[in-house]
Design an enzyme around this catalytic site. Structure first.
Site, mmCIF file in Angstrom:
data_model
loop_
_atom_site.group_PDB
_atom_site.id
_atom_site.type_symbol
_atom_site.label_atom_id
_atom_site.label_comp_id
_atom_site.label_asym_id
_atom_site.label_seq_id
_atom_site.Cartn_x
_atom_site.Cartn_y
_atom_site.Cartn_z
ATOM 1 C CB SER A 185 20.577 3.947 -8.551
ATOM 2 O OG SER A 185 21.110 3.038 -7.588
HETATM 3 N N1 SAH Z 1 26.226 0.997 -8.537
HETATM 4 C C1 SAH Z 1 25.513 -0.138 -9.329
HETATM 5 C C2 SAH Z 1 24.508 -0.417 -8.530
HETATM 6 C C3 SAH Z 1 24.135 -2.067 -8.536
HETATM 7 S S1 SAH Z 1 22.980 -2.786 -7.566
HETATM 8 C C4 SAH Z 1 25.273 0.248 -10.875
HETATM 9 O O1 SAH Z 1 25.531 1.428 -11.061
HETATM 10 O O2 SAH Z 1 24.775 -0.590 -11.548
HETATM 11 C C5 SAH Z 1 24.075 -2.978 -6.017
HETATM 12 C C6 SAH Z 1 25.089 -3.957 -6.172
HETATM 13 O O3 SAH Z 1 25.560 -4.387 -5.142
HETATM 14 C C7 SAH Z 1 24.475 -5.317 -7.030
HETATM 15 O O4 SAH Z 1 25.205 -5.743 -8.261
HETATM 16 C C8 SAH Z 1 24.821 -6.500 -5.943
HETATM 17 O O5 SAH Z 1 25.180 -7.847 -6.636
HETATM 18 C C9 SAH Z 1 26.042 -5.963 -5.367
HETATM 19 N N2 SAH Z 1 26.296 -6.423 -3.779
HETATM 20 C C10 SAH Z 1 25.456 -6.857 -2.989
HETATM 21 N N3 SAH Z 1 25.976 -7.310 -1.829
HETATM 22 C C11 SAH Z 1 27.419 -7.049 -2.183
HETATM 23 C C12 SAH Z 1 28.378 -7.399 -1.270
HETATM 24 N N4 SAH Z 1 28.545 -7.894 -0.134
HETATM 25 N N5 SAH Z 1 29.622 -6.973 -1.950
HETATM 26 C C13 SAH Z 1 29.964 -6.349 -3.401
HETATM 27 N N6 SAH Z 1 28.845 -6.488 -4.037
HETATM 28 C C14 SAH Z 1 27.496 -6.685 -3.220
#
Ligand code: SAH
Length: 204
Positions: A52
């Protein structure tokens, strides 16, 4: 970043600002993107996912009002940047990621920066992480069609959760508060996140 992107948009919690200034965001993205790491936009982190923009990370963190000794659950470790910000501000962070390659990279960067108060695992985060709950704060960094029931159950009382809720393309950033058994819900911002994929989220 703090002066141009965060403070003018209402990030006023000094602890959050200090964490945003001290955690090296460029170390969480691939080498070719390092020069853009502090820009006012999200960046790709591989596997079709994104980190983000700094303002959204700061806003979501500020809403949780962490004081330093909370037990925090994060769903969606991604590159581990938001995890590091949380870990800088509280006692223990449990972070769940469904994609193995991202989990491995996040763990490596968090280890390199000596974040010893973070526990990570690969799993479907829509199920929460019952073993270490209840959690004083829960942050979901992927967009969900609704609030996953297990996360609400694992939220402590009092406790706070922040989660983007909406359709696949546009969501509201929702803050849920549990207090004396009552649940309140407020919307703070329109956002666009990648999808939360799992049993209590979207299907693949
Ligand atoms: N906080 C992260 C944002 C990553 S984007 C950062 O700072 O980089 C959101 C993330 O959620 C992705 O990596 C995706 O793979 C993960 N995600 C999606 N569905 C999920 C689930 N059910 N359980 C765990 N992670 C999940």
């Amino acid at each position: 970043m703090a002066r141009e992107q965060l403070i003018p948009r209402g990030i006023h919690d000094q602890r959050v600002l200090d964490a945003m200034i001290s955690v090296p965001r460029h170390l969480f993205v691939e080498d070719a993107l390092q020069s853009q790491a502090y820009g006012d936009f999200p960046l790709p982190i591989g596997a079709g996912q994104t980190i983000s923009q700094p303002y959204i990370v700061a806003l979501m963190t500020q809403e949780l009002q962490l004081k330093g000794d909370e037990n925090v659950l994060e769903i969606g470790s991604g590159c581990g940047y938001q995890t590091a910000i949380l870990a800088q501000l509280t006692g223990r962070v449990y972070s769940v990621e469904r994609i193995k390659s991202l989990h491995i990279k996040a763990r490596r960067t968090l280890d390199r920066l000596k974040f010893v108060n973070v526990v990570c695992k690969i799993d479907d985060g829509t199920l929460g992480w019952p073993d270490f709950g209840p959690y004083d704060a829960i942050m979901v960094t992927a967009a969900s069609p609704d609030i996953p029931g297990p996360l609400l159950d694992q939220l402590a009382d009092p406790g706070k959760m922040i989660i983007p809720v909406g359709d696949r393309y546009s969501q509201s950033l929702v803050v849920i508060e549990k207090n004396d058994g009552n649940i309140t819900r407020k919307t703070i911002e329109q956002v666009r996140f990648v999808s939360l994929i799992g049993l209590h989220g979207w299907q693949e």
